[in-house]
Design a protein around this motif. Structure first.
Motif, PDB file in Angstrom:
ATOM      1  N   GLY A   1      -1.550  10.190   0.204  1.00  0.00           N
ATOM      2  CA  GLY A   1      -2.723   9.498   0.360  1.00  0.00           C
ATOM      3  C   GLY A   1      -3.206   8.668  -0.909  1.00  0.00           C
ATOM      4  N   ARG A   2      -2.572   8.866  -2.256  1.00  0.00           N
ATOM      5  CA  ARG A   2      -2.816   8.654  -3.150  1.00  0.00           C
ATOM      6  C   ARG A   2      -1.992   7.327  -3.818  1.00  0.00           C
ATOM      7  NH1 ARG A   2      -4.001  14.020  -5.940  1.00  0.00           N
ATOM      8  NH2 ARG A   2      -6.277  14.223  -5.370  1.00  0.00           N
ATOM      9  N   PRO A   3      -2.417   5.978  -4.216  1.00  0.00           N
ATOM     10  CA  PRO A   3      -1.622   5.251  -4.737  1.00  0.00           C
ATOM     11  C   PRO A   3      -0.094   5.579  -5.448  1.00  0.00           C
ATOM     12  CG  PRO A   3      -3.679   4.478  -5.178  1.00  0.00           C
ATOM     13  CD  PRO A   3      -3.812   5.898  -4.916  1.00  0.00           C
ATOM     14  N   SER A   4       1.023   5.271  -5.220  1.00  0.00           N
ATOM     15  CA  SER A   4       2.067   5.397  -5.806  1.00  0.00           C
ATOM     16  C   SER A   4       2.110   4.947  -7.256  1.00  0.00           C
ATOM     17  CB  SER A   4       3.401   4.765  -5.318  1.00  0.00           C
ATOM     18  OG  SER A   4       4.339   5.190  -5.948  1.00  0.00           O
TER      19      SER A   4
ATOM     20  N   GLY B   1       7.389   6.543  -2.440  1.00  0.00           N
ATOM     21  CA  GLY B   1       6.241   6.746  -1.637  1.00  0.00           C
ATOM     22  C   GLY B   1       6.571   6.345  -0.366  1.00  0.00           C
ATOM     23  N   HIS B   2       5.340   6.259   0.491  1.00  0.00           N
ATOM     24  CA  HIS B   2       5.344   5.776   1.839  1.00  0.00           C
ATOM     25  C   HIS B   2       4.287   4.473   1.918  1.00  0.00           C
ATOM     26  CE1 HIS B   2       4.642   5.799   6.286  1.00  0.00           C
ATOM     27  NE2 HIS B   2       3.205   5.734   5.994  1.00  0.00           N
ATOM     28  N   PRO B   3       4.976   3.352   2.499  1.00  0.00           N
ATOM     29  CA  PRO B   3       4.439   2.028   2.586  1.00  0.00           C
ATOM     30  C   PRO B   3       3.528   2.076   3.779  1.00  0.00           C
ATOM     31  CG  PRO B   3       6.551   1.881   3.173  1.00  0.00           C
ATOM     32  CD  PRO B   3       6.519   3.257   2.687  1.00  0.00           C
ATOM     33  N   GLU B   4       2.172   1.601   3.707  1.00  0.00           N
ATOM     34  CA  GLU B   4       1.449   1.236   4.932  1.00  0.00           C
ATOM     35  C   GLU B   4       2.192   0.075   5.717  1.00  0.00           C
ATOM     36  OE1 GLU B   4      -2.664  -0.814   5.844  1.00  0.00           O
ATOM     37  OE2 GLU B   4      -2.901   1.239   4.720  1.00  0.00           O
ATOM     38  N   ALA B   5       2.525  -1.106   4.908  1.00  0.00           N
ATOM     39  CA  ALA B   5       3.240  -2.150   5.547  1.00  0.00           C
ATOM     40  C   ALA B   5       4.841  -2.001   5.183  1.00  0.00           C
ATOM     41  CB  ALA B   5       2.937  -3.392   4.601  1.00  0.00           C
ATOM     42  N   GLY B   6       5.295  -1.172   6.169  1.00  0.00           N
ATOM     43  CA  GLY B   6       6.744  -0.665   5.954  1.00  0.00           C
ATOM     44  C   GLY B   6       7.626  -1.191   7.160  1.00  0.00           C
ATOM     45  N   SER B   7       7.119  -1.918   8.260  1.00  0.00           N
ATOM     46  CA  SER B   7       7.982  -2.100   9.156  1.00  0.00           C
ATOM     47  C   SER B   7       8.754  -3.788   9.300  1.00  0.00           C
ATOM     48  CB  SER B   7       7.187  -2.189  10.433  1.00  0.00           C
ATOM     49  OG  SER B   7       6.427  -1.147  11.097  1.00  0.00           O
ATOM     50  N   PHE B   8       9.935  -3.578   9.453  1.00  0.00           N
ATOM     51  CA  PHE B   8      10.715  -4.808   9.503  1.00  0.00           C
ATOM     52  C   PHE B   8      11.263  -5.208  10.955  1.00  0.00           C
ATOM     53  CE2 PHE B   8      14.328  -7.313   9.382  1.00  0.00           C
ATOM     54  CZ  PHE B   8      14.267  -8.022   8.022  1.00  0.00           C
TER      55      PHE B   8
ATOM     56  N   ASN C   1       0.781  -1.192  -0.239  1.00  0.00           N
ATOM     57  CA  ASN C   1       0.041   0.004  -0.140  1.00  0.00           C
ATOM     58  C   ASN C   1       0.840   1.459  -0.103  1.00  0.00           C
ATOM     59  OD1 ASN C   1      -2.682  -1.292  -0.051  1.00  0.00           O
ATOM     60  ND2 ASN C   1      -2.401  -1.682   2.234  1.00  0.00           N
ATOM     61  N   ILE C   2       1.727   1.494  -0.953  1.00  0.00           N
ATOM     62  CA  ILE C   2       2.663   2.512  -1.078  1.00  0.00           C
ATOM     63  C   ILE C   2       1.830   3.881  -1.615  1.00  0.00           C
ATOM     64  CG2 ILE C   2       4.779   3.437  -2.215  1.00  0.00           C
ATOM     65  CD1 ILE C   2       5.841   0.584  -2.009  1.00  0.00           C
ATOM     66  N   ASN C   3       2.136   4.902  -1.176  1.00  0.00           N
ATOM     67  CA  ASN C   3       1.154   6.047  -1.372  1.00  0.00           C
ATOM     68  C   ASN C   3       1.953   7.217  -1.322  1.00  0.00           C
ATOM     69  OD1 ASN C   3       0.279   7.548   1.132  1.00  0.00           O
ATOM     70  ND2 ASN C   3       0.113   5.581   1.776  1.00  0.00           N
ATOM     71  N   VAL C   4       1.399   8.297  -1.905  1.00  0.00           N
ATOM     72  CA  VAL C   4       2.017   9.519  -1.985  1.00  0.00           C
ATOM     73  C   VAL C   4       0.896  10.496  -1.776  1.00  0.00           C
ATOM     74  CG1 VAL C   4       3.435  11.427  -3.458  1.00  0.00           C
ATOM     75  CG2 VAL C   4       3.762   8.971  -3.691  1.00  0.00           C
TER      76      VAL C   4
ATOM     77  N   VAL D   1      12.442  -1.512  12.604  1.00  0.00           N
ATOM     78  CA  VAL D   1      12.784  -0.328  11.930  1.00  0.00           C
ATOM     79  C   VAL D   1      11.762  -0.368  10.990  1.00  0.00           C
ATOM     80  CG1 VAL D   1      15.051  -0.458  12.366  1.00  0.00           C
ATOM     81  CG2 VAL D   1      14.406  -1.627  10.517  1.00  0.00           C
ATOM     82  N   SER D   2      11.375   0.814  10.553  1.00  0.00           N
ATOM     83  CA  SER D   2      10.236   1.351   9.721  1.00  0.00           C
ATOM     84  C   SER D   2      10.676   2.019   8.374  1.00  0.00           C
ATOM     85  CB  SER D   2       8.996   1.564  10.400  1.00  0.00           C
ATOM     86  OG  SER D   2       8.638   0.560  11.226  1.00  0.00           O
ATOM     87  N   VAL D   3      10.170   1.803   7.265  1.00  0.00           N
ATOM     88  CA  VAL D   3      10.234   2.556   5.993  1.00  0.00           C
ATOM     89  C   VAL D   3       9.210   3.578   6.163  1.00  0.00           C
ATOM     90  CG1 VAL D   3      10.430   2.537   3.688  1.00  0.00           C
ATOM     91  CG2 VAL D   3      11.252   0.664   4.807  1.00  0.00           C
ATOM     92  N   ASP D   4       9.803   4.909   6.101  1.00  0.00           N
ATOM     93  CA  ASP D   4       8.851   6.034   5.981  1.00  0.00           C
ATOM     94  C   ASP D   4       8.669   6.417   4.604  1.00  0.00           C
ATOM     95  OD1 ASP D   4       7.415   8.290   7.381  1.00  0.00           O
ATOM     96  OD2 ASP D   4       8.810   9.152   6.216  1.00  0.00           O
ATOM     97  N   TRP D   5       9.581   6.190   3.813  1.00  0.00           N
ATOM     98  CA  TRP D   5       9.541   6.484   2.341  1.00  0.00           C
ATOM     99  C   TRP D   5      10.660   5.765   1.637  1.00  0.00           C
ATOM    100  CZ3 TRP D   5       5.959   9.978   0.916  1.00  0.00           C
ATOM    101  CH2 TRP D   5       5.839  10.528  -0.330  1.00  0.00           C
ATOM    102  N   PHE D   6      10.037   5.295   0.488  1.00  0.00           N
ATOM    103  CA  PHE D   6      10.831   4.773  -0.529  1.00  0.00           C
ATOM    104  C   PHE D   6      11.273   5.669  -1.555  1.00  0.00           C
ATOM    105  CE2 PHE D   6       9.082   0.688   0.658  1.00  0.00           C
ATOM    106  CZ  PHE D   6       9.880  -0.072   0.702  1.00  0.00           C
ATOM    107  N   TYR D   7      12.595   5.999  -1.974  1.00  0.00           N
ATOM    108  CA  TYR D   7      12.803   6.759  -2.908  1.00  0.00           C
ATOM    109  C   TYR D   7      12.453   6.736  -4.400  1.00  0.00           C
ATOM    110  CZ  TYR D   7      15.992   8.183   0.728  1.00  0.00           C
ATOM    111  OH  TYR D   7      16.864   8.526   1.889  1.00  0.00           O
ATOM    112  N   SER D   8      12.458   7.730  -5.080  1.00  0.00           N
ATOM    113  CA  SER D   8      11.868   7.424  -6.621  1.00  0.00           C
ATOM    114  C   SER D   8      13.033   7.604  -7.583  1.00  0.00           C
ATOM    115  CB  SER D   8      11.007   8.560  -6.821  1.00  0.00           C
ATOM    116  OG  SER D   8      11.291   9.666  -6.555  1.00  0.00           O
TER     117      SER D   8
END
Length: 166
Positions: free
Chosen positions: A26-29, A64-71, A21-24, A81-88
């Motif tokens: 609030g909209r899907p990436s 974008g920001h993943p809803e499921a981003g925790s490791f 559920n990666i979004n930018v 640790v949690s990904v707040d943002w994946f680079y584009s």
């Protein structure tokens, strides 16, 4: 690192980018729609080819920001640790791969590709020097490096929803 007593949702199985559920805003990436010259330029800059699973990822969700981003480290609900943002790729914005490389290449070292950041600015990166493209976490607070997964695909499979961060 976050703490939670709640049981996280597991993704499981093969890499399913949609489940992150990666979004930018609030909209899907959307996936990377540029041509291969951007990919080749990045590979030339790094001196290594990008893992195919990472290329599939950016073609599906380019930042974008993943809803499921925790490791969860050591499978513990109390250490994560949690990904707040994946680079584009190809986006000149603040969260672009080019900007991340400008900022982090000297710290992370050669053949390291920053792929995302946590909420405090620590980095998730792929070691392009390893045969499988292992994924690591660099904590800028203590300059600690922690290997999270043997490959990007394995890393994505282990990302989970952390109920405290939704």
């Amino acid at each position: 690192m976050g703490n939670s007593k709640r049981r996280p949702k597991k993704l499981g199985g093969r890499m399913n980018i949609a489940e992150l559920n990666i979004n930018v805003g609030g909209r899907p990436s959307v996936g990377f729609s540029g041509d291969d010259s951007s990919v080749r330029a990045l590979e030339a800059r790094l001196g290594r080819r990008l893992p195919e699973t990472y290329l599939q990822f950016i073609r599906s969700a380019n930042g974008g920001h993943p809803e499921a981003g925790s490791f969860f480290l050591n499978a513990s609900p109390d250490a994560s640790v949690s990904v707040d943002w994946f680079y584009s790729l190809g986006d000149a914005g603040i969260y672009s791969l080019d900007k991340a490389l400008d900022d982090w290449a000297q710290v992370l070292g050669p053949f390291m590709l920053p792929i995302g950041r946590d909420g405090g600015g620590s980095q998730f990166y792929i070691s392009l020097d390893s045969p499988s493209g292992s994924v690591w976490y660099y904590s800028h607070e203590g300059s600690e490096r922690t290997q999270l997964a043997e490959s990007f695909d394995e890393f994505l499979q282990q990302l989970q929803v952390h109920l405290d961060f939704i």
